[in-house]
Design a protein around this motif. Structure first.
Motif, PDB file in Angstrom:
ATOM      1  N   LYS A 151       0.824  -1.206   0.000  1.00 50.57           N
ATOM      2  CA  LYS A 151       0.000   0.000   0.000  1.00 50.57           C
ATOM      3  C   LYS A 151       0.859   1.258   0.000  1.00 50.57           C
ATOM      4  CE  LYS A 151      -3.982   1.956   2.442  1.00 50.57           C
ATOM      5  NZ  LYS A 151      -4.868   1.803   3.614  1.00 50.57           N
ATOM      6  N   LEU A 152       1.974   1.237   0.741  1.00 56.61           N
ATOM      7  CA  LEU A 152       2.907   2.366   0.766  1.00 56.61           C
ATOM      8  C   LEU A 152       3.512   2.602  -0.611  1.00 56.61           C
ATOM      9  CD1 LEU A 152       4.702   4.469   2.191  1.00 56.61           C
ATOM     10  CD2 LEU A 152       6.256   2.613   2.772  1.00 56.61           C
ATOM     11  N   LEU A 153       3.932   1.526  -1.270  1.00 56.50           N
ATOM     12  CA  LEU A 153       4.519   1.673  -2.608  1.00 56.50           C
ATOM     13  C   LEU A 153       3.499   2.244  -3.587  1.00 56.50           C
ATOM     14  CD1 LEU A 153       6.602  -1.631  -2.829  1.00 56.50           C
ATOM     15  CD2 LEU A 153       7.445   0.680  -2.462  1.00 56.50           C
ATOM     16  N   ARG A 154       2.264   1.749  -3.524  1.00 56.77           N
ATOM     17  CA  ARG A 154       1.222   2.285  -4.417  1.00 56.77           C
ATOM     18  C   ARG A 154       0.948   3.755  -4.119  1.00 56.77           C
ATOM     19  NH1 ARG A 154      -1.282  -2.752  -3.369  1.00 56.77           N
ATOM     20  NH2 ARG A 154      -2.679  -1.760  -1.873  1.00 56.77           N
ATOM     21  N   TYR A 155       0.963   4.102  -2.831  1.00 57.86           N
ATOM     22  CA  TYR A 155       0.725   5.499  -2.453  1.00 57.86           C
ATOM     23  C   TYR A 155       1.814   6.406  -3.002  1.00 57.86           C
ATOM     24  CZ  TYR A 155       0.187   9.523   0.640  1.00 57.86           C
ATOM     25  OH  TYR A 155       0.039  10.787   1.133  1.00 57.86           O
ATOM     26  N   MET A 156       3.076   6.001  -2.829  1.00 54.62           N
ATOM     27  CA  MET A 156       4.189   6.797  -3.330  1.00 54.62           C
ATOM     28  C   MET A 156       4.178   6.897  -4.855  1.00 54.62           C
ATOM     29  SD  MET A 156       5.840   8.033  -0.848  1.00 54.62           S
ATOM     30  CE  MET A 156       6.105   7.828   0.908  1.00 54.62           C
ATOM     31  N   GLU A 157       3.891   5.806  -5.524  1.00 49.40           N
ATOM     32  CA  GLU A 157       3.839   5.845  -6.986  1.00 49.40           C
ATOM     33  C   GLU A 157       2.724   6.759  -7.477  1.00 49.40           C
ATOM     34  OE1 GLU A 157       3.422   1.817  -8.120  1.00 49.40           O
ATOM     35  OE2 GLU A 157       5.548   1.281  -7.722  1.00 49.40           O
ATOM     36  N   GLU A 158       1.567   6.733  -6.802  1.00 51.78           N
ATOM     37  CA  GLU A 158       0.460   7.601  -7.196  1.00 51.78           C
ATOM     38  C   GLU A 158       0.817   9.071  -6.985  1.00 51.78           C
ATOM     39  OE1 GLU A 158      -3.212   8.685  -8.676  1.00 51.78           O
ATOM     40  OE2 GLU A 158      -2.207   6.736  -8.707  1.00 51.78           O
ATOM     41  N   LYS A 159       1.463   9.388  -5.836  1.00 48.94           N
ATOM     42  CA  LYS A 159       1.871  10.769  -5.586  1.00 48.94           C
ATOM     43  C   LYS A 159       2.902  11.243  -6.601  1.00 48.94           C
ATOM     44  CE  LYS A 159      -0.540  11.888  -1.941  1.00 48.94           C
ATOM     45  NZ  LYS A 159      -1.497  13.017  -1.993  1.00 48.94           N
TER      46      LYS A 159
END
Length: 357
Positions: free
Chosen positions: A158-166
């Motif tokens: 979830k953290l990786l997806r959050y960072m990639e989206e940002k």
């Protein structure tokens, strides 16, 4: 009264004359600058007189032309020995008016700069509010999940997806601002080309129109600077986000290594538990065998018959007599061994004495 030789004057008087001469030169310099400024404003475009600095830097052909032109105007300018008091006052009033206008323009520019800075501060406050909101959301959605013991792998994904989206959103915003900046620069360049074309064609713009264009140009330049600053902030934020992402990647890698170590430890503990269970089964079997032997011994013990007490006492007395007899014979054997040793020593002495004779 004839002037005295400067070399014959005393040093304090020379210093006083030097100060007076410097003061007079400063006044003349100020007057010359004011006259030069007024002359530049009032002279016709085709009849502008060259300045001494321009004359020194000019090519030889132009110097010859100017020399001929100067010789023609020499007769007309011989009578301009100096300015009258009225002309000096007029120049001073014009210079004062221009200074007041310049102060007013500087004041307006300062107010405009202050408004721009206030707008930048407001924008920074809005940006900081968004940053605090993003930090709160990040801590609520990611940090709380990571800090819990369960679902660490899901939280890391979830953290990786959050960072990639940002990062993707920032890249889109940066590309949008870059395109808008490019369009504004193109529009500015187009306006500058149109202005140069109109100047070459000799068209004179109305003062109000020129001020409007200057205001629009300043506004566009201000917007370009704002977008450049925003782009710079986005780049810095993107760099910080990449650093945070790398930090959490390293943290995730450490957590994965710790998880692997724990899994290995758990497997070793399971193997040890299985070994202990096998040993427990073996001990249980041995305990069953010992209980069977114990039962057999108890059965034998229950079937055992005790001899009479008198027989036990007699046998005990016989054993004691035998032990006493054994001790007496042991003492006799020790005494016999000592006697044997003394006899051997005497025999050896006798043999030695016989050999000597």
């Amino acid at each position: 009264m004839a002037e005295r030789d400067p070399a014959a004057l005393p040093l304090p008087q020379l210093r006083a004359q030097l100060r007076e001469a410097r003061h007079a030169n400063a006044l003349l310099q100020t007057e010359a600058e004011m006259l030069e400024k007024w002359y530049r404003k009032m002279e016709p475009c085709g009849l502008s007189l060259p300045l001494p600095s321009e004359t020194r830097d000019a090519p030889p052909e132009l110097m010859q032309t100017r020399g001929r032109y100067k010789s023609k105007l020499h007769g007309a300018t011989d009578y301009f020995v100096g300015l009258t008091v009225e002309q000096k006052c007029e120049l001073a009033e014009r210079e004062l008016t221009e200074m007041k206008d310049e102060i007013q323009r500087m004041k307006e520019d300062s107010e405009q700069t202050l408004q721009n800075l206030e707008a930048v501060i407001e924008e920074a406050d809005v940006w900081w509010t968004d940053v605090k909101k993003a930090i709160s959301d990040f801590e609520k959605d990611i940090i709380s999940t990571i800090s819990s013991k369960k679902g660490s792998i899901i939280a890391s994904e979830k953290l990786l997806r959050y960072m990639e989206e940002k990062n993707r959103q920032r890249d889109l915003l940066r590309e949008k601002l870059r395109l808008k900046n490019y369009l504004l620069k193109g529009y500015k360049k187009k306006l500058q080309q149109q202005l140069r074309q109109k100047e070459r064609m000799g068209e004179t713009l109305h003062e109000v129109r020129l001020q409007q264009l200057q205001v629009r140009n300043a506004q566009y330049q201000e917007k370009i600077n704002e977008k450049n600053q925003e782009l710079l902030h986005l780049k810095l934020t993107s760099g910080k986000t990449v650093q945070v992402l790398n930090f959490y990647k390293r943290k995730l890698q450490d957590a994965m290594e710790t998880s692997t170590s724990l899994m290995k430890d758990i497997s070793q503990r399971k193997e040890l538990l299985e070994k202990i269970e096998r040993e427990a089964d073996l001990v249980e079997e041995q305990r069953a065998k010992a209980e069977s032997v114990n039962r057999q011994l108890r059965k034998q013990l229950s079937d055992y018959g005790v001899p009479p007490v008198l027989s036990y006492v007699q046998k005990k007395a016989a054993v004691t007599d035998l032990e006493n007899s054994l001790k007496a014979w042991e003492r006799k054997v020790a005494v016999a061994e000592m006697s044997l040793q003394s006899y051997r020593r005497a025999w050896n002495q006798v043999k030695m004495s016989g050999n000597q004779h």
